[in-house]
Design a protein around this motif. Sequence first.
Motif, PDB file in Angstrom:
ATOM      1  N   GLU A 225       0.862  -1.319  -0.046  1.00 32.81           N
ATOM      2  CA  GLU A 225      -0.113   0.216   0.004  1.00 32.81           C
ATOM      3  C   GLU A 225       0.819   1.152  -0.087  1.00 32.81           C
ATOM      4  OE1 GLU A 225      -2.017  -1.728   3.037  1.00 32.81           O
ATOM      5  OE2 GLU A 225       0.014  -2.060   3.868  1.00 32.81           O
ATOM      6  N   SER A 226       0.359   2.368  -0.080  1.00 33.59           N
ATOM      7  CA  SER A 226       0.934   3.740  -0.270  1.00 33.59           C
ATOM      8  C   SER A 226       1.449   4.180   1.076  1.00 33.59           C
ATOM      9  CB  SER A 226       0.094   4.755  -0.680  1.00 33.59           C
ATOM     10  OG  SER A 226      -1.051   4.943   0.330  1.00 33.59           O
ATOM     11  N   GLU A 227       2.400   5.144   0.992  1.00 37.58           N
ATOM     12  CA  GLU A 227       2.926   5.646   2.372  1.00 37.58           C
ATOM     13  C   GLU A 227       1.698   6.152   3.240  1.00 37.58           C
ATOM     14  OE1 GLU A 227       5.466   6.404   5.405  1.00 37.58           O
ATOM     15  OE2 GLU A 227       6.008   5.474   3.583  1.00 37.58           O
ATOM     16  N   GLU A 228       0.760   6.816   2.745  1.00 35.70           N
ATOM     17  CA  GLU A 228      -0.318   7.339   3.315  1.00 35.70           C
ATOM     18  C   GLU A 228      -1.118   6.021   4.073  1.00 35.70           C
ATOM     19  OE1 GLU A 228      -4.591   9.567   2.613  1.00 35.70           O
ATOM     20  OE2 GLU A 228      -2.896   9.731   1.200  1.00 35.70           O
ATOM     21  N   LYS A 229      -1.422   5.169   3.388  1.00 35.14           N
ATOM     22  CA  LYS A 229      -2.144   3.938   4.014  1.00 35.14           C
ATOM     23  C   LYS A 229      -1.269   3.390   5.075  1.00 35.14           C
ATOM     24  CE  LYS A 229      -6.047   2.856   2.165  1.00 35.14           C
ATOM     25  NZ  LYS A 229      -7.265   2.993   2.924  1.00 35.14           N
ATOM     26  N   ARG A 230       0.160   3.087   5.035  1.00 34.41           N
ATOM     27  CA  ARG A 230       0.932   2.425   5.936  1.00 34.41           C
ATOM     28  C   ARG A 230       0.814   3.507   7.206  1.00 34.41           C
ATOM     29  NH1 ARG A 230       4.659   0.883   1.788  1.00 34.41           N
ATOM     30  NH2 ARG A 230       5.746   2.796   2.184  1.00 34.41           N
ATOM     31  N   ARG A 231       0.849   4.791   7.022  1.00 36.79           N
ATOM     32  CA  ARG A 231       0.762   5.608   8.101  1.00 36.79           C
ATOM     33  C   ARG A 231      -0.589   5.707   8.823  1.00 36.79           C
ATOM     34  NH1 ARG A 231       3.660   9.460   4.988  1.00 36.79           N
ATOM     35  NH2 ARG A 231       1.809  10.611   4.572  1.00 36.79           N
ATOM     36  N   GLU A 232      -1.589   5.440   8.080  1.00 40.77           N
ATOM     37  CA  GLU A 232      -2.823   5.266   8.689  1.00 40.77           C
ATOM     38  C   GLU A 232      -2.848   3.936   9.550  1.00 40.77           C
ATOM     39  OE1 GLU A 232      -7.451   4.590   6.823  1.00 40.77           O
ATOM     40  OE2 GLU A 232      -5.760   5.455   5.715  1.00 40.77           O
ATOM     41  N   ARG A 233      -2.297   2.908   8.877  1.00 36.24           N
ATOM     42  CA  ARG A 233      -2.349   1.455   9.733  1.00 36.24           C
ATOM     43  C   ARG A 233      -1.482   1.509  10.901  1.00 36.24           C
ATOM     44  NH1 ARG A 233      -4.382  -2.897   6.875  1.00 36.24           N
ATOM     45  NH2 ARG A 233      -4.851  -2.318   4.471  1.00 36.24           N
ATOM     46  N   VAL A 234      -0.397   2.500  10.903  1.00 34.06           N
ATOM     47  CA  VAL A 234       0.434   2.315  12.181  1.00 34.06           C
ATOM     48  C   VAL A 234      -0.167   3.270  13.250  1.00 34.06           C
ATOM     49  CG1 VAL A 234       2.568   3.397  13.103  1.00 34.06           C
ATOM     50  CG2 VAL A 234       2.894   2.172  10.998  1.00 34.06           C
ATOM     51  N   GLU A 235      -1.234   4.305  12.739  1.00 35.56           N
ATOM     52  CA  GLU A 235      -1.680   4.981  13.701  1.00 35.56           C
ATOM     53  C   GLU A 235      -2.832   4.299  14.348  1.00 35.56           C
ATOM     54  OE1 GLU A 235      -0.913   7.895  15.275  1.00 35.56           O
ATOM     55  OE2 GLU A 235       1.130   7.706  14.127  1.00 35.56           O
ATOM     56  N   LYS A 236      -3.303   3.405  13.608  1.00 35.20           N
ATOM     57  CA  LYS A 236      -4.644   2.407  14.161  1.00 35.20           C
ATOM     58  C   LYS A 236      -3.989   1.467  15.046  1.00 35.20           C
ATOM     59  CE  LYS A 236      -8.412  -0.122  12.274  1.00 35.20           C
ATOM     60  NZ  LYS A 236      -8.272  -1.391  12.945  1.00 35.20           N
ATOM     61  N   ALA A 237      -2.739   0.938  14.725  1.00 36.00           N
ATOM     62  CA  ALA A 237      -2.065   0.025  15.386  1.00 36.00           C
ATOM     63  C   ALA A 237      -1.982   0.570  16.947  1.00 36.00           C
ATOM     64  CB  ALA A 237      -0.632  -0.356  14.849  1.00 36.00           C
ATOM     65  N   ARG A 238      -1.256   1.810  17.097  1.00 30.98           N
ATOM     66  CA  ARG A 238      -1.099   2.564  18.373  1.00 30.98           C
ATOM     67  C   ARG A 238      -2.033   2.537  19.084  1.00 30.98           C
ATOM     68  NH1 ARG A 238       3.601   4.892  17.725  1.00 30.98           N
ATOM     69  NH2 ARG A 238       4.264   5.804  15.552  1.00 30.98           N
ATOM     70  N   ARG A 239      -3.537   2.711  18.580  1.00 34.64           N
ATOM     71  CA  ARG A 239      -4.798   2.818  19.380  1.00 34.64           C
ATOM     72  C   ARG A 239      -5.072   1.289  19.775  1.00 34.64           C
ATOM     73  NH1 ARG A 239      -5.910   6.120  15.031  1.00 34.64           N
ATOM     74  NH2 ARG A 239      -7.184   4.570  13.985  1.00 34.64           N
TER      75      ARG A 239
END
Length: 195
Positions: A142-156
Amino acid sequence: MALGKLLIFSAPSGAGKTTIVKHLLQKYPSLLSFSVSATTRERRPYEVDGKDYYFISPEAFQAHIAAGDFLEYEQVYNGTLYGTLKNEVERIRQAGKHVIFDVDVIGGLNIKKQYGDDALAVFVKVSSIDELARRLMGRNTESEEKRRERVEKARREVQYAEKFDVILLNDHLPTALQQAEELFEQFAGVQVEKV
């Protein structure tokens, strides 16, 4: 015949839950069956409709919601819906097999809540968010933006780990696979010959 039990694997994206679930399905094909989730997200090139997910339109997904067809569903990422169809789970249980799930964290907790002691909820985690980010980057799906979204979700999501029956650390895959086998065998009361 006793109804099958439910083995729920949930984790932040990149923690390895899909790898663990696929391993268990290969090891116990006569005992376990995968609960295929429905989703509105785009199919990846290597995915098969009806095997990896039921890829359906947002309109069809909304029709299933209105009909009360889902055991659980959630908007996991902005605009992308995932859900577990009740008839999928009951079809597997009626066949006398145990159901294995690869679902997001909230979905896993919702299924556990509905099935109680007939379900084992396992949270798969890695030692750090940095390790998750590294794995997601390595997947290159996935795109860099999607990866960032997934990492932020992982933090939650890691904040929910303690609500699960078991936390399975996946920093060394062979060890995590062995522990997942033991969890399943113990929970389902399965006796498997060790060679």
